[in-house]
Design a protein around this motif. Structure first.
Motif, PDB file in Angstrom:
ATOM      1  N   LEU A 144       0.824  -1.207   0.000  1.00  0.00           N
ATOM      2  CA  LEU A 144       0.000   0.000   0.000  1.00  0.00           C
ATOM      3  C   LEU A 144       0.857   1.255   0.000  1.00  0.00           C
ATOM      4  N   THR A 145       1.929   1.256   0.778  1.00  0.00           N
ATOM      5  CA  THR A 145       2.825   2.407   0.835  1.00  0.00           C
ATOM      6  C   THR A 145       3.450   2.666  -0.526  1.00  0.00           C
ATOM      7  N   GLN A 146       3.903   1.598  -1.183  1.00  0.00           N
ATOM      8  CA  GLN A 146       4.509   1.749  -2.507  1.00  0.00           C
ATOM      9  C   GLN A 146       3.486   2.213  -3.545  1.00  0.00           C
ATOM     10  N   MET A 147       2.218   1.898  -3.298  1.00  0.00           N
ATOM     11  CA  MET A 147       1.157   2.305  -4.214  1.00  0.00           C
ATOM     12  C   MET A 147       0.798   3.772  -4.039  1.00  0.00           C
ATOM     13  N   GLY A 148       1.221   4.371  -2.911  1.00  0.00           N
ATOM     14  CA  GLY A 148       0.932   5.779  -2.664  1.00  0.00           C
ATOM     15  C   GLY A 148      -0.203   6.027  -1.693  1.00  0.00           C
ATOM     16  N   ALA A 149      -0.647   4.983  -0.977  1.00  0.00           N
ATOM     17  CA  ALA A 149      -1.708   5.167   0.014  1.00  0.00           C
ATOM     18  C   ALA A 149      -1.200   6.006   1.179  1.00  0.00           C
ATOM     19  N   ASN A 150      -2.077   6.736   1.817  1.00  0.00           N
ATOM     20  CA  ASN A 150      -1.727   7.589   2.952  1.00  0.00           C
ATOM     21  C   ASN A 150      -2.217   6.970   4.259  1.00  0.00           C
ATOM     22  N   ASN A 151      -1.593   7.415   5.355  1.00  0.00           N
ATOM     23  CA  ASN A 151      -2.014   7.018   6.714  1.00  0.00           C
ATOM     24  C   ASN A 151      -2.131   5.499   6.871  1.00  0.00           C
ATOM     25  N   VAL A 152      -1.123   4.788   6.386  1.00  0.00           N
ATOM     26  CA  VAL A 152      -1.129   3.323   6.448  1.00  0.00           C
ATOM     27  C   VAL A 152      -0.899   2.866   7.889  1.00  0.00           C
ATOM     28  N   GLN A 153      -1.846   2.096   8.435  1.00  0.00           N
ATOM     29  CA  GLN A 153      -1.763   1.610   9.815  1.00  0.00           C
ATOM     30  C   GLN A 153      -2.029   0.104   9.830  1.00  0.00           C
ATOM     31  N   ARG A 205      -4.765  -6.180  13.021  1.00  0.00           N
ATOM     32  CA  ARG A 205      -4.770  -7.638  13.067  1.00  0.00           C
ATOM     33  C   ARG A 205      -5.528  -8.173  11.847  1.00  0.00           C
ATOM     34  N   ARG A 206      -4.807  -8.829  10.948  1.00  0.00           N
ATOM     35  CA  ARG A 206      -5.357  -9.359   9.704  1.00  0.00           C
ATOM     36  C   ARG A 206      -5.930  -8.254   8.815  1.00  0.00           C
ATOM     37  N   MET A 207      -5.477  -7.038   8.997  1.00  0.00           N
ATOM     38  CA  MET A 207      -5.946  -5.914   8.181  1.00  0.00           C
ATOM     39  C   MET A 207      -4.953  -4.767   8.216  1.00  0.00           C
ATOM     40  N   VAL A 208      -5.065  -3.902   7.214  1.00  0.00           N
ATOM     41  CA  VAL A 208      -4.282  -2.671   7.168  1.00  0.00           C
ATOM     42  C   VAL A 208      -5.244  -1.554   6.772  1.00  0.00           C
ATOM     43  N   SER A 209      -5.305  -0.510   7.582  1.00  0.00           N
ATOM     44  CA  SER A 209      -6.147   0.630   7.246  1.00  0.00           C
ATOM     45  C   SER A 209      -5.309   1.677   6.525  1.00  0.00           C
ATOM     46  N   PHE A 210      -5.958   2.454   5.678  1.00  0.00           N
ATOM     47  CA  PHE A 210      -5.257   3.499   4.937  1.00  0.00           C
ATOM     48  C   PHE A 210      -6.290   4.497   4.420  1.00  0.00           C
ATOM     49  N   THR A 211      -5.817   5.587   3.863  1.00  0.00           N
ATOM     50  CA  THR A 211      -6.727   6.561   3.262  1.00  0.00           C
ATOM     51  C   THR A 211      -6.343   6.767   1.807  1.00  0.00           C
ATOM     52  N   GLY A 212      -7.345   7.105   1.006  1.00  0.00           N
ATOM     53  CA  GLY A 212      -7.119   7.355  -0.409  1.00  0.00           C
ATOM     54  C   GLY A 212      -8.407   7.803  -1.075  1.00  0.00           C
ATOM     55  N   ASP A 213      -8.311   8.164  -2.331  1.00  0.00           N
ATOM     56  CA  ASP A 213      -9.488   8.587  -3.076  1.00  0.00           C
ATOM     57  C   ASP A 213     -10.072   7.405  -3.841  1.00  0.00           C
ATOM     58  N   LYS A 214     -11.013   7.685  -4.724  1.00  0.00           N
ATOM     59  CA  LYS A 214     -11.670   6.621  -5.484  1.00  0.00           C
ATOM     60  C   LYS A 214     -10.669   5.852  -6.341  1.00  0.00           C
ATOM     61  N   GLU A 215      -9.717   6.562  -6.933  1.00  0.00           N
ATOM     62  CA  GLU A 215      -8.707   5.888  -7.755  1.00  0.00           C
ATOM     63  C   GLU A 215      -7.882   4.922  -6.910  1.00  0.00           C
ATOM     64  N   MET A 216      -7.533   5.330  -5.697  1.00  0.00           N
ATOM     65  CA  MET A 216      -6.766   4.456  -4.820  1.00  0.00           C
ATOM     66  C   MET A 216      -7.565   3.199  -4.471  1.00  0.00           C
ATOM     67  N   MET A 217      -8.860   3.352  -4.236  1.00  0.00           N
ATOM     68  CA  MET A 217      -9.705   2.197  -3.923  1.00  0.00           C
ATOM     69  C   MET A 217      -9.751   1.226  -5.106  1.00  0.00           C
ATOM     70  N   TYR A 218      -9.890   1.765  -6.311  1.00  0.00           N
ATOM     71  CA  TYR A 218      -9.901   0.909  -7.497  1.00  0.00           C
ATOM     72  C   TYR A 218      -8.556   0.203  -7.651  1.00  0.00           C
ATOM     73  N   ARG A 219      -7.466   0.964  -7.495  1.00  0.00           N
ATOM     74  CA  ARG A 219      -6.133   0.377  -7.654  1.00  0.00           C
ATOM     75  C   ARG A 219      -5.845  -0.674  -6.573  1.00  0.00           C
ATOM     76  N   ALA A 220      -6.303  -0.440  -5.353  1.00  0.00           N
ATOM     77  CA  ALA A 220      -6.075  -1.406  -4.276  1.00  0.00           C
ATOM     78  C   ALA A 220      -6.707  -2.748  -4.625  1.00  0.00           C
ATOM     79  N   ASN A 221      -7.903  -2.723  -5.159  1.00  0.00           N
ATOM     80  CA  ASN A 221      -8.561  -3.960  -5.564  1.00  0.00           C
ATOM     81  C   ASN A 221      -7.854  -4.615  -6.738  1.00  0.00           C
ATOM     82  N   PHE A 222      -7.415  -3.799  -7.664  1.00  0.00           N
ATOM     83  CA  PHE A 222      -6.871  -4.304  -8.923  1.00  0.00           C
ATOM     84  C   PHE A 222      -5.410  -4.728  -8.828  1.00  0.00           C
ATOM     85  N   GLN A 223      -4.625  -4.039  -7.991  1.00  0.00           N
ATOM     86  CA  GLN A 223      -3.172  -4.222  -8.031  1.00  0.00           C
ATOM     87  C   GLN A 223      -2.582  -4.935  -6.833  1.00  0.00           C
TER      88      GLN A 223
END
Length: 493
Positions: A21-30, A33-51
Motif C-alpha cells: 500500500l505504501t509503494q502504491m501511494g496510500a496515505n495514513n497506512v496503519q 490484526r489481519r488488516m491494514v487501514s489506509f486513506t485514499g481517493d476513489k482511484e486508490m480504492m480501485y487500484r487497491a482492488n486491482f493491483q
C-alpha cells in the motif's frame, strides 16, 4: 476527496500488505490484526482492488458506533441513509464478523442489520430492497469487536484471492494471496530464476511471474463489487485496467516441478490460462532427482504436511529435501513453508529466519535457508550473509511465537477455512474448464458493453472466443506486434 479504507489479509501478511500500500501511494497506512487501514481517493480504492497481491478484500467504512446489544446495532444501522448506497431495484447482502461476548451468533447480527435496512426503506419508500446472497448489487460488511462496530461497503465482492486464472485445481491448493505474500517476503522481484520443486497446480510459479513482470493480479478478474455502486466511474477504472506502463521485462525464468503427472498437467493448464507460458516451464520431476541449476535461483516450496494430503514416509520426504538442498543448491536461497516441527528437524539445516504464517487453519512456519558450498568461515570471508540486519531484528522480537507453540491444529471454528476467505476465518488465539486464454486477450476483450469485457462474453453464461477462427491465440509469437489498447493489437507487416 480522500476517505478511510481497510484492506483485509491473512494472519502474518499484514507487514507485506502495508508495504504494498505504501509503494502504491496510500496515505495514513496503519497495521492491524489481519488488516491494514489506509486513506485514499476513489482511484486508490480501485487500484487497491486491482493491483494488490496480498489483500483479500477492500472495505470502505461508512459508520462507526458503539453497540452493547442487537437492538443498538439495529438502531445505529437504521440511522444511516441507505438510499445513498442502495438504489431502487438493487439487491444487497450482509456479511458479519463478530468477536464479542455480547454477540454469540454473527448470523443474528446479520439479520438485525438486514432488518434495519429493509424497515427503513419500507417506512420511507413504501417498498423494500431484495436480499441476494449469490450475486448482490451491493455488499455490506459489519465488524464488531467487543462493543466497537464498523459498518462498511465491500468494494471487492468475491474474495480477491480468486484471481481468475485457475482453471483446474489439485488437492489442498495453496491460496493465491498466501503464495504472493510468501514470495514478497523473500524479497525476490525477478532478479534471478525462480524454482518451485513441488508446484502442485502452479500457484507459486504463476504468482511469481505476476510479481516479476509487475502485472496486476486483478487483470484476470471478471468484476468487482464497486462497479455496481451508484458513483462508479467507468472511465477511471478502464484507464487503470488498461494501463500497463508499469509492467516490466523478466529476463530470467520460472521453473515448476512435481512428481504427480496430474498436478503437472493442471499447472500447465493454469499457466496457459494466465498467458505466462513464456515465463514459466512446468515439468514432471521428483525432487529426489534435482540437480544444481546452471544459473542462480530462488527456491520457494510448500511440501505436503501430512494433513490434508497423505504422503508415504513424510519424514523421509523432508530428509530428502534437506539432502538435495545441501548437495545441489549451494550458493542460493531456499524458503520452505511447513507445519510440523518434526518435519523441519528432518531437513537437517539451520534456518536463518523463521516467520509464523497461517496456511488455512494451520499454524505454519516459513523458513529461510541460506545455502553455501564449503565452510561457513569461507562463506563469510567471501562476503556471504546468512542473516540480513532486518532478519536479525525480526528474529530478536519477543513473542514472535505463542508460548509452548507445538504446531498442532487448535482451531475450533464452526466453519473450517476451506475457501480461505477471511470473512469466515477464525483463530484459536482469539477469546472469541473453460478454454485457456492469455492475459492480453482478457484485456483486449473489454468492450463498452461491460457484460462482454475481459472474458469476451455477451452474457455471463456462455464463453465464446473473440477471434473469427473461433480459437484463442497464445499471448506470445501469435502473429501480432505492438499493442493498441483501444483497437486491439496491430497485425505484423
Amino acid at each position: 476527496m480522500e476517505f478511510e479504507l481497510i484492506a483485509k489479509t491473512f494472519m502474518g501478511l499484514e507487514q507485506v500488505l502495508a508495504k504494498e500500500l505504501t509503494q502504491m501511494g496510500a496515505n495514513n497506512v496503519q497495521i492491524g490484526r489481519r488488516m491494514v487501514s489506509f486513506t485514499g481517493d476513489k482511484e486508490m480504492m480501485y487500484r487497491a482492488n486491482f493491483q494488490l497481491h496480498t489483500a483479500i478484500r477492500v472495505l470502505k467504512p461508512i459508520k462507526r458506533f458503539k453497540a452493547h446489544s442487537a437492538e443498538e446495532v439495529y438502531d445505529e444501522v437504521k440511522k444511516i441513509d441507505w438510499s445513498e448506497y442502495i438504489l431502487k431495484g438493487n439487491t444487497f447482502s450482509v456479511d458479519s464478523v463478530v468477536y464479542s461476548d455480547e454477540f454469540h451468533n454473527s448470523r443474528f447480527v446479520t439479520y438485525k442489520v438486514k432488518d434495519a435496512i429493509v424497515d427503513q426503506f419500507r417506512e420511507q419508500k413504501g417498498e423494500r430492497p431484495n436480499i441476494s446472497v449469490s450475486n448482490p448489487d451491493i455488499r455490506l460488511h459489519i465488524h464488531i469487536s467487543d462493543y466497537d462496530a464498523t459498518m462498511s461497503l465491500d468494494s471487492s465482492g468475491e474474495s480477491l484471492h480468486r484471481r481468475g486464472y485457475r482453471q483446474e485445481s489439485v488437492a489442498a491448493p495453496l491460496n493465491e494471496v498466501l503464495a504472493a505474500g510468501m514470495i514478497l517476503m523473500t524479497g525476490w522481484k525477478g532478479d534471478t530464476d525462480f524454482i518451485d520443486p513441488m508446484c502442485g497446480s502452479g500457484t507459486l510459479p504463476i504468482e511469481a511471474a505476476l510479481i516479476a513482470r509487475n502485472i496486476a493480479p486483478g487483470v484476470y478478474r471478471k468484476d468487482y463489487a464497486f462497479e455496481k455502486w451508484p458513483d462508479f466511474d467507468k472511465d477511471l477504472f478502464d484507464f487503470i485496467y488498461n494501463d500497463d506502463s508499469q509492467e516490466r521485462e523478466f529476463k530470467h525464468h520460472i521453473y515448476g516441478y512435481d512428481n504427480d503427472m496430474k498436478a503437472v498437467n493442471t499447472a500447465k493448464i493454469n499457466v496457459k490460462a494466465a498467458g505466462l507460458s513464456n515465463e514459466i516451464s512446468i515439468e514432471c520431476q521428483d525432487f529426489k532427482n534435482f540437480r544444481k541449476p546452471q544459473d542462480k535461483g530462488m527456491m520457494v516450496m510448500n511440501p505436503p504436511y501430512g494433513e490434508r494430503i497423505s504422503t508415504p514416509n513424510l519424514l523421509g520426504t523432508y530428509k530428502m529435501i534437506g539432502e538435495r538442498l545441501k548437495h545441489e543448491f549451494g550458493g542460493n536461497e531456499a524458503w520452505i513453508l511447513s507445519y510440523r516441527e518434526e518435519c523441519f528437524e528432518q531437513i537437517g539445516l539451520k534456518p536463518s529466519i523463521k516467520i509464523p504464517l497461517y496456511n488455512g487453519s494451520l499454524e505454519c512456519e516459513f523458513r529461510k535457508y541460506t545455502l553455501f558450498d564449503g565452510r561457513m568461515r569461507d562463506f563469510r570471508q567471501e562476503g556471504g550473509t546468512v542473516k540480513t540486519e532486518e532478519e536479525k531484528r525480526e528474529m530478536a522480537q519477543k513473542n514472535r511465537f505463542k508460548k509452548n507453540r507445538d504446531f498442532k491444529e487448535r482451531l475450533e471454528a464452526e466453519v473450517a477455512n476451506e475457501d480461505a476467505d477471511i470473512r469466515s476465518f477464525q483463530f484459536h488465539s482469539l477469546s472469541r474448464k473453460e478454454p485457456s486464454v492469455g492475459r492480453r486477450d482478457f484485456k483486449e476483450g473489454r468492450r463498452e458493453d461491460r457484460g462482454d469485457r475481459r472474458f469476451g462474453r455477451d452474457d455471463h453464461s456462455e464463453f465464446r472466443p473473440r477471434h473469427k477462427d473461433d480459437s484463442f491465440r497464445p499471448r506470445h509469437n501469435n502473429g501480432f506486434k505492438g499493442n493498441d489498447r483501444r483497437g486491439g493489437k496491430k497485425p505484423m507487416d
